[in-house]
Write a protein that holds these residues in place. Structure first.
Motif, PDB file in Angstrom:
ATOM      1  N   ALA A 143       9.570  -9.285 -11.905  1.00 10.71           N
ATOM      2  CA  ALA A 143       8.410  -9.889 -11.240  1.00 10.71           C
ATOM      3  C   ALA A 143       7.606  -8.825 -10.506  1.00 10.71           C
ATOM      4  O   ALA A 143       8.165  -7.928  -9.880  1.00 10.71           O
ATOM      5  CB  ALA A 143       8.868 -10.965 -10.257  1.00 10.71           C
ATOM      6  N   GLN A 144       6.267  -8.952 -10.585  1.00 10.99           N
ATOM      7  CA  GLN A 144       5.356  -8.010  -9.951  1.00 10.99           C
ATOM      8  C   GLN A 144       4.520  -8.733  -8.888  1.00 10.99           C
ATOM      9  O   GLN A 144       4.165  -9.890  -9.058  1.00 10.99           O
ATOM     10  CB  GLN A 144       4.424  -7.377 -10.988  1.00 10.99           C
ATOM     11  N   PRO A 145       4.171  -8.042  -7.796  1.00 15.90           N
ATOM     12  CA  PRO A 145       3.336  -8.665  -6.758  1.00 15.90           C
ATOM     13  C   PRO A 145       1.931  -8.957  -7.270  1.00 15.90           C
ATOM     14  O   PRO A 145       1.416  -8.281  -8.161  1.00 15.90           O
ATOM     15  CB  PRO A 145       3.301  -7.606  -5.649  1.00 15.90           C
ATOM     16  N   ALA A 146       1.291  -9.956  -6.667  1.00 12.94           N
ATOM     17  CA  ALA A 146      -0.088 -10.307  -7.006  1.00 12.94           C
ATOM     18  C   ALA A 146      -0.744 -10.967  -5.807  1.00 12.94           C
ATOM     19  O   ALA A 146      -0.066 -11.541  -4.945  1.00 12.94           O
ATOM     20  CB  ALA A 146      -0.140 -11.239  -8.208  1.00 12.94           C
ATOM     21  N   MET A 147      -2.064 -10.904  -5.761  1.00 17.77           N
ATOM     22  CA  MET A 147      -2.797 -11.560  -4.689  1.00 17.77           C
ATOM     23  C   MET A 147      -2.820 -13.072  -4.869  1.00 17.77           C
ATOM     24  O   MET A 147      -2.899 -13.816  -3.897  1.00 17.77           O
ATOM     25  CB  MET A 147      -4.223 -11.012  -4.636  1.00 17.77           C
ATOM     26  N   LEU A 160       5.580  -1.415  -1.468  1.00 17.80           N
ATOM     27  CA  LEU A 160       6.283  -1.777  -2.699  1.00 17.80           C
ATOM     28  C   LEU A 160       5.629  -1.157  -3.924  1.00 17.80           C
ATOM     29  O   LEU A 160       6.251  -1.067  -4.982  1.00 17.80           O
ATOM     30  CB  LEU A 160       6.305  -3.298  -2.871  1.00 17.80           C
ATOM     31  N   GLN A 161       4.380  -0.746  -3.812  1.00 15.36           N
ATOM     32  CA  GLN A 161       3.634  -0.188  -4.935  1.00 15.36           C
ATOM     33  C   GLN A 161       3.037   1.140  -4.488  1.00 15.36           C
ATOM     34  O   GLN A 161       2.324   1.208  -3.498  1.00 15.36           O
ATOM     35  CB  GLN A 161       2.527  -1.162  -5.370  1.00 15.36           C
ATOM     36  N   ASP A 162       3.362   2.202  -5.228  1.00 18.08           N
ATOM     37  CA  ASP A 162       2.997   3.547  -4.802  1.00 18.08           C
ATOM     38  C   ASP A 162       2.048   4.221  -5.778  1.00 18.08           C
ATOM     39  O   ASP A 162       2.111   3.995  -6.984  1.00 18.08           O
ATOM     40  CB  ASP A 162       4.255   4.420  -4.649  1.00 18.08           C
ATOM     41  N   GLY A 163       1.188   5.054  -5.232  1.00 16.28           N
ATOM     42  CA  GLY A 163       0.264   5.838  -6.042  1.00 16.28           C
ATOM     43  C   GLY A 163       0.177   7.254  -5.531  1.00 16.28           C
ATOM     44  O   GLY A 163       1.070   7.732  -4.830  1.00 16.28           O
ATOM     45  N   ASP A 204     -11.530  11.556   1.565  1.00 14.83           N
ATOM     46  CA  ASP A 204     -10.419  11.733   0.627  1.00 14.83           C
ATOM     47  C   ASP A 204      -9.504  10.512   0.661  1.00 14.83           C
ATOM     48  O   ASP A 204      -9.050  10.035  -0.387  1.00 14.83           O
ATOM     49  CB  ASP A 204      -9.644  12.999   0.985  1.00 14.83           C
ATOM     50  N   ALA A 205      -9.242   9.980   1.863  1.00 14.72           N
ATOM     51  CA  ALA A 205      -8.416   8.776   1.981  1.00 14.72           C
ATOM     52  C   ALA A 205      -9.084   7.596   1.292  1.00 14.72           C
ATOM     53  O   ALA A 205      -8.419   6.788   0.620  1.00 14.72           O
ATOM     54  CB  ALA A 205      -8.164   8.457   3.453  1.00 14.72           C
ATOM     55  N   ALA A 206     -10.413   7.481   1.433  1.00 13.14           N
ATOM     56  CA  ALA A 206     -11.139   6.396   0.777  1.00 13.14           C
ATOM     57  C   ALA A 206     -11.032   6.511  -0.735  1.00 13.14           C
ATOM     58  O   ALA A 206     -10.837   5.514  -1.434  1.00 13.14           O
ATOM     59  CB  ALA A 206     -12.606   6.420   1.207  1.00 13.14           C
ATOM     60  N   ARG A 207     -11.168   7.733  -1.253  1.00 15.10           N
ATOM     61  CA  ARG A 207     -11.024   7.930  -2.703  1.00 15.10           C
ATOM     62  C   ARG A 207      -9.627   7.537  -3.166  1.00 15.10           C
ATOM     63  O   ARG A 207      -9.459   6.911  -4.218  1.00 15.10           O
ATOM     64  CB  ARG A 207     -11.316   9.390  -3.068  1.00 15.10           C
ATOM     65  N   ASN A 208      -8.609   7.887  -2.380  1.00 17.50           N
ATOM     66  CA  ASN A 208      -7.235   7.545  -2.746  1.00 17.50           C
ATOM     67  C   ASN A 208      -7.007   6.041  -2.724  1.00 17.50           C
ATOM     68  O   ASN A 208      -6.275   5.501  -3.564  1.00 17.50           O
ATOM     69  CB  ASN A 208      -6.250   8.254  -1.804  1.00 17.50           C
ATOM     70  N   ILE A 209      -7.628   5.349  -1.768  1.00 19.92           N
ATOM     71  CA  ILE A 209      -7.516   3.892  -1.725  1.00 19.92           C
ATOM     72  C   ILE A 209      -8.189   3.274  -2.944  1.00 19.92           C
ATOM     73  O   ILE A 209      -7.643   2.374  -3.599  1.00 19.92           O
ATOM     74  CB  ILE A 209      -8.119   3.340  -0.421  1.00 19.92           C
ATOM     75  N   LEU A 210      -9.370   3.753  -3.281  1.00 18.83           N
ATOM     76  CA  LEU A 210     -10.085   3.220  -4.435  1.00 18.83           C
ATOM     77  C   LEU A 210      -9.311   3.455  -5.726  1.00 18.83           C
ATOM     78  O   LEU A 210      -9.288   2.613  -6.625  1.00 18.83           O
ATOM     79  CB  LEU A 210     -11.468   3.849  -4.534  1.00 18.83           C
ATOM     80  N   GLU A 211      -8.658   4.588  -5.822  1.00 18.89           N
ATOM     81  CA  GLU A 211      -7.843   4.861  -7.003  1.00 18.89           C
ATOM     82  C   GLU A 211      -6.629   3.947  -7.046  1.00 18.89           C
ATOM     83  O   GLU A 211      -6.212   3.486  -8.108  1.00 18.89           O
ATOM     84  CB  GLU A 211      -7.404   6.323  -6.993  1.00 18.89           C
ATOM     85  N   MET A 212      -6.075   3.651  -5.861  1.00 13.60           N
ATOM     86  CA  MET A 212      -4.879   2.816  -5.781  1.00 13.60           C
ATOM     87  C   MET A 212      -5.163   1.371  -6.160  1.00 13.60           C
ATOM     88  O   MET A 212      -4.377   0.728  -6.865  1.00 13.60           O
ATOM     89  CB  MET A 212      -4.331   2.876  -4.347  1.00 13.60           C
ATOM     90  N   ILE A 213      -6.289   0.839  -5.709  1.00  9.44           N
ATOM     91  CA  ILE A 213      -6.510  -0.597  -5.841  1.00  9.44           C
ATOM     92  C   ILE A 213      -6.786  -1.029  -7.273  1.00  9.44           C
ATOM     93  O   ILE A 213      -6.669  -2.212  -7.594  1.00  9.44           O
ATOM     94  CB  ILE A 213      -7.653  -1.089  -4.930  1.00  9.44           C
ATOM     95  N   VAL A 226       0.700   0.299  -1.450  1.00  7.85           N
ATOM     96  CA  VAL A 226       0.355  -1.072  -1.071  1.00  7.85           C
ATOM     97  C   VAL A 226       1.534  -1.708  -0.342  1.00  7.85           C
ATOM     98  O   VAL A 226       2.639  -1.761  -0.866  1.00  7.85           O
ATOM     99  CB  VAL A 226      -0.006  -1.936  -2.300  1.00  7.85           C
ATOM    100  N   ASP A 227       1.280  -2.161   0.871  1.00  5.70           N
ATOM    101  CA  ASP A 227       2.230  -2.968   1.627  1.00  5.70           C
ATOM    102  C   ASP A 227       1.910  -4.423   1.316  1.00  5.70           C
ATOM    103  O   ASP A 227       1.003  -5.010   1.909  1.00  5.70           O
ATOM    104  CB  ASP A 227       2.096  -2.675   3.121  1.00  5.70           C
ATOM    105  N   TRP A 228       2.641  -4.990   0.372  1.00  7.70           N
ATOM    106  CA  TRP A 228       2.343  -6.347  -0.089  1.00  7.70           C
ATOM    107  C   TRP A 228       2.742  -7.413   0.927  1.00  7.70           C
ATOM    108  O   TRP A 228       2.276  -8.546   0.846  1.00  7.70           O
ATOM    109  CB  TRP A 228       3.039  -6.609  -1.414  1.00  7.70           C
ATOM    110  N   ASN A 229       3.615  -7.068   1.847  1.00 10.33           N
ATOM    111  CA  ASN A 229       4.003  -8.055   2.850  1.00 10.33           C
ATOM    112  C   ASN A 229       2.878  -8.285   3.849  1.00 10.33           C
ATOM    113  O   ASN A 229       2.580  -9.417   4.222  1.00 10.33           O
ATOM    114  CB  ASN A 229       5.268  -7.598   3.584  1.00 10.33           C
TER     115      ASN A 229
END
Length: 282
Positions: free
Chosen positions: A184-188, A27-30, A71-80, A35-38
């Motif tokens: 409405a936006q997703p949240a933890m 639902l949230q793209d970078g 590179d995947a780890a960097r992309n995850i860190l940028e996304m979060i 992010v798969d919020w489900n």
């Protein structure tokens, strides 16, 4: 490695480049991440090339895979960094103020899970996909320490009014909140209020064991997806949100009448305590 982790964390201060989703579930793209919020997952692709000093094909493949995972780890860190924890706090905010959350994110780098098999290209480069669980970054206990907005959310959109038929004699297996059109936006750690500002649902109302496994709520875009979601499947109750609140637009407002009936149902049923809540968003 510590230097590399610090450099990756520095990316959280840079702006996110939004792109096309790499996974239909998201639902949230970078940029090469989403992010798969489900399911509560952060997913990222990484691309790596062989090290110049690699001699054999095996060494080239191994070095390219290592580079791709980094590179995947960097992309995850940028996304979060843009993930909403609450109505007033993003994960980037939480990392700056909570040592445990910062430590969890740092530790997450060592525990990223590979998804599928690496894809090899003719030039020797490799693409990998990795994922991380949101619950590993922000433990349930930390949700109680996250700052929240104190002012009750009493404003709502006049464009949305609820006429939800709620059968007080039925046994409902979960709650679906249709918040489409409300921004409405997703949240933890989302919260649900009535129009008077009284809280109906939040981290203080749920069992920690369930939330540790599944998160506070699932988020999907399709009603059929919501109705068949394992979190609420069976006989879920669907209600219409009348608005949202909070700086991050993550807190949801229900009509007073709907909220009152849900409170009555929840007094005898466990669906709120077990976080059996799914939110429909655009």
């Amino acid at each position: 490695m510590k230097t590399w982790i610090s450099a990756c964390l520095g990316l959280l201060l840079a702006s996110t480049v939004w792109g096309v989703s790499i996974d239909d579930r998201c639902l949230q793209d970078g940029n090469s991440a989403c992010v798969d919020w489900n399911q509560g997952l952060v997913i990222a692709d990484g691309l790596g090339v062989p090290a110049k000093k690699a001699g054999t094909s095996a060494q080239q493949n191994a070095s390219a895979q290592r580079a791709a995972r980094m590179d995947a780890a960097r992309n995850i860190l940028e996304m979060i960094k843009g993930i909403n924890v609450s109505s007033s706090t993003t994960l980037q905010d939480a990392m700056l103020t909570d040592d445990q959350i910062r430590s969890n994110v740092q530790g997450m780098i060592y525990g990223l899970r590979p998804v599928g098999v690496p894809r090899y290209f003719s030039d020797g480069s490799v693409r990998v996909r990795m994922e991380a669980r949101l619950q590993q970054m922000v433990p349930q206990q930390a949700l109680f320490r996250i700052p929240v907005e104190i002012a009750p959310p009493v404003e709502h959109s006049s464009n949305f009014r609820s006429n939800t038929p709620i059968d007080m004699g039925r046994v409902y297996t979960g709650l679906i909140i249709d918040a489409r059109g409300t921004e409405a936006q997703p949240a933890m750690s989302p919260r649900v209020f009535d129009e008077s500002g009284s809280e109906l649902y939040g981290s203080a109302y749920v069992e920690q064991e369930f939330v540790l496994k599944h998160g506070m709520a699932g988020y999907v875009k399709d009603l059929e997806q919501a109705e068949t979601n394992d979190r609420v499947a069976g006989n879920p109750l669907t209600v219409r949100a009348v608005g949202v609140a909070g700086k991050n637009k993550t807190d949801i407002i229900l009509a007073d009448q709907d909220a009152a009936r849900i409170r009555q149902l929840a007094a005898n049923l466990n669906f709120l305590r077990e976080a059996r809540v799914v939110v429909l968003v655009d």
